[in-house]
Structure formats: C-alpha cells, structure tokens
Design an enzyme around this catalytic site. Structure first.
Site, PDB file in Angstrom:
ATOM      1  N   GLU A   1      -4.779   2.504  -3.996  1.00 54.32           N
ATOM      2  CA  GLU A   1      -3.311   2.442  -4.001  1.00 54.32           C
ATOM      3  C   GLU A   1      -2.794   1.120  -3.448  1.00 54.32           C
ATOM      4  OE1 GLU A   1      -4.481   4.671  -0.171  1.00 54.32           O
ATOM      5  OE2 GLU A   1      -5.238   4.350  -2.194  1.00 54.32           O
TER       6      GLU A   1
ATOM      7  N   ASN B   1      -2.703  12.892  -4.136  1.00 53.08           N
ATOM      8  CA  ASN B   1      -3.878  13.250  -4.943  1.00 53.08           C
ATOM      9  C   ASN B   1      -4.401  14.639  -4.577  1.00 53.08           C
ATOM     10  OD1 ASN B   1      -4.234  11.122  -6.734  1.00 53.08           O
ATOM     11  ND2 ASN B   1      -5.395   9.900  -5.277  1.00 53.08           N
TER      12      ASN B   1
ATOM     13  N   ASP C   1       0.847  -1.183   0.000  1.00 51.19           N
ATOM     14  CA  ASP C   1       0.000   0.000   0.000  1.00 51.19           C
ATOM     15  C   ASP C   1       0.891   1.245   0.000  1.00 51.19           C
ATOM     16  OD1 ASP C   1      -3.039   0.798   0.572  1.00 51.19           O
ATOM     17  OD2 ASP C   1      -1.746   2.187   1.673  1.00 51.19           O
TER      18      ASP C   1
ATOM     19  N   ASP D   1      -2.335   9.217 -10.724  1.00 53.66           N
ATOM     20  CA  ASP D   1      -2.412   8.121 -11.685  1.00 53.66           C
ATOM     21  C   ASP D   1      -1.032   7.759 -12.220  1.00 53.66           C
ATOM     22  OD1 ASP D   1      -5.118   8.062 -11.331  1.00 53.66           O
ATOM     23  OD2 ASP D   1      -5.610   9.078 -13.217  1.00 53.66           O
TER      24      ASP D   1
END
Length: 257
Positions: A178, A143, A135, A152
């Site tokens: 993620e 973000n 993770d 992305d």
C-alpha cells in the site's frame, strides 16, 4: 563469393537474352544483305535460333526465376511479420517489467532508475527535486475485513487520484503493498507540501463501495527535498522517516523533513 539461386538464374536469363539479341541482329543482317556471321547467309536460321532463345528465356523466367523470387518474397514477408511481432512483444515485456500490474503505475524498479537519472540531470542545473512517500492507513484491516478484491479496488482508486493531481513530468510509482511514491522535480518544499496535502484530502474523500458498505480510506505522507549532494537512497530514507512521523502523530497527515 556465393550467389543466391535467384541470382544465378538471372545471369542465365541475361545470357539467353543476350544470345537472342545476337541472333536477331544476325538474322536482320542476313536478310538485308549486310554483314554475315560465320559464313551463314540464311536469315531464317538466325531467326529460328532467336525464337528458340526467346522461348528458353521465357521458360527460364516463368519456371526458374519467378518461383524463386515468389518464394523469397513470401519468406521475407513472413520474416518481417515475425520481426514486427517480436518487436511488439519485446516492448510489451519491457513495459511490463517496469509497470505495476494492478494499478498501471510504475513499479519500484522504474522509480529507482528514474531517481538516479533525475538526480544526475537536475543536479547539473542545480534545480530541486522533491520526494513524497505515501502509505494507506490501516490497509491490512481493509484486506482482512473486506477481502483482497476490495483492497485491490482501493489501491486502483488511490492510484487514479495520484495521477489526477500530479504533473506530467512527475514520476509516480507503487513501491509495493500500500506504499506509493512521487518524484517531483523543480518544486519547493511549500509547493510539495501543498500538493501532498491536496492528495491526502482527495483520498480521504474517496468512497469505495463494497455491497451496502461505503469504505473510507486515509493516507499518511512524508516528504523531503533533495539537498543537492545526498544519494537517492538517503533522500528516500529522509522522506520515509517523515512518513513514520506522520503515522506516529495519528495518521491522515503530511510531515516534511
């Protein structure tokens, strides 16, 4: 039994050809003084009938059989093209159904199916299976600060890094957001830990450029080795608990069950 139109025309043509052959033989017989059919001794009459049947047969072939055959072949070609197109589309849809559109990795659906198959297959030969759950650390901040386009790109580069370090029979998947997973058969805990740590270090060395800013990302990982009896869900839970342990201990690290 129903016949196709082309088959009926074919039988008709064969009848004309057969009659033409009979009249040709009769004409030859009459001309050579041999057997005469029906009392008719004139070879010209038989020759004329043979010519008429030959013309009828030719017309039948050109105007009846050939158009039907030609249309049938064209329809068959179109049908074949359509079938091939549908087959390709079906394969594309099938691939899309098990693939993550952003990273090109397998998705959670494929991962779950592969996990079930691996447990069954490697359980029979009593070989170990390792699972790693990874993770990205503080991904929400990336973000929120730099935008989803940058987020992305981070996910794509992390996916490429995972593909570089894993083996051809390892299953890689993006489980969502993620979070990524690796299913690695026939591997020891030490080997799996070393693999996971090499991946962690490689991700930490990634440099994602956003304008004048160079982003650095890290990943936490938890791993577990299948005990040979537990379900896939139980194996996942053990690896996931180790992931949270890595997060609790400060992130950017690997923890094993």
């Amino acid at each position: 039994m129903r016949y196709h139109k082309a088959e009926l025309f074919f039988f008709l043509l064969m009848g004309f050809v057969g009659l033409g052959g009979v009249f040709s033989w009769a004409a030859f017989s009459a001309a050579s003084g041999g057997v005469v059919i029906g009392g008719i001794a004139t070879s010209a009459s038989f020759a004329f009938m043979a010519l008429v049947l030959a013309i009828v047969s030719l017309a039948c072939g050109l105007f009846l059989i050939y158009p039907v055959m030609s249309r049938s072949l064209r329809e068959r070609g179109k049908f074949q093209e359509m079938t091939e197109s549908l087959s390709v589309r079906s394969l594309s849809l099938e691939h899309a159904a098990v693939t993550d559109g952003l990273t090109g990795m397998y998705n959670r659906r494929y991962f779950d199916d592969a996990l079930s198959e691996y447990l069954a297959a490697f359980g029979r030969i009593e070989k170990p299976i390792g699972m790693v759950i990874l993770d990205l650390d503080h991904f929400k901040t990336i973000n929120d600060t730099h935008g989803h386009d940058v987020g992305d790109e981070v996910l794509r580069q992390v996916a490429e890094c995972l593909q570089v370090f894993t083996r051809y029979h390892d299953v890689l998947a993006r489980l969502g957001g993620e979070e990524f997973a690796i299913l690695s058969p026939n591997i020891t805990e030490r080997q799996l830990f070393n693999l996971s740590d090499r991946i962690r270090q490689a991700i930490a060395e990634l440099k994602i450029k956003n304008g004048n800013v160079m982003l650095k990302v890290t990943v936490s990982a938890g791993l577990a080795i299948w005990d040979g009896t537990e379900t896939g869900e139980a194996l996942y839970r053990r690896a996931d608990r180790q992931l949270y342990e890595a997060k609790r201990k400060g992130r950017n690290r690997v923890c094993a069950a």
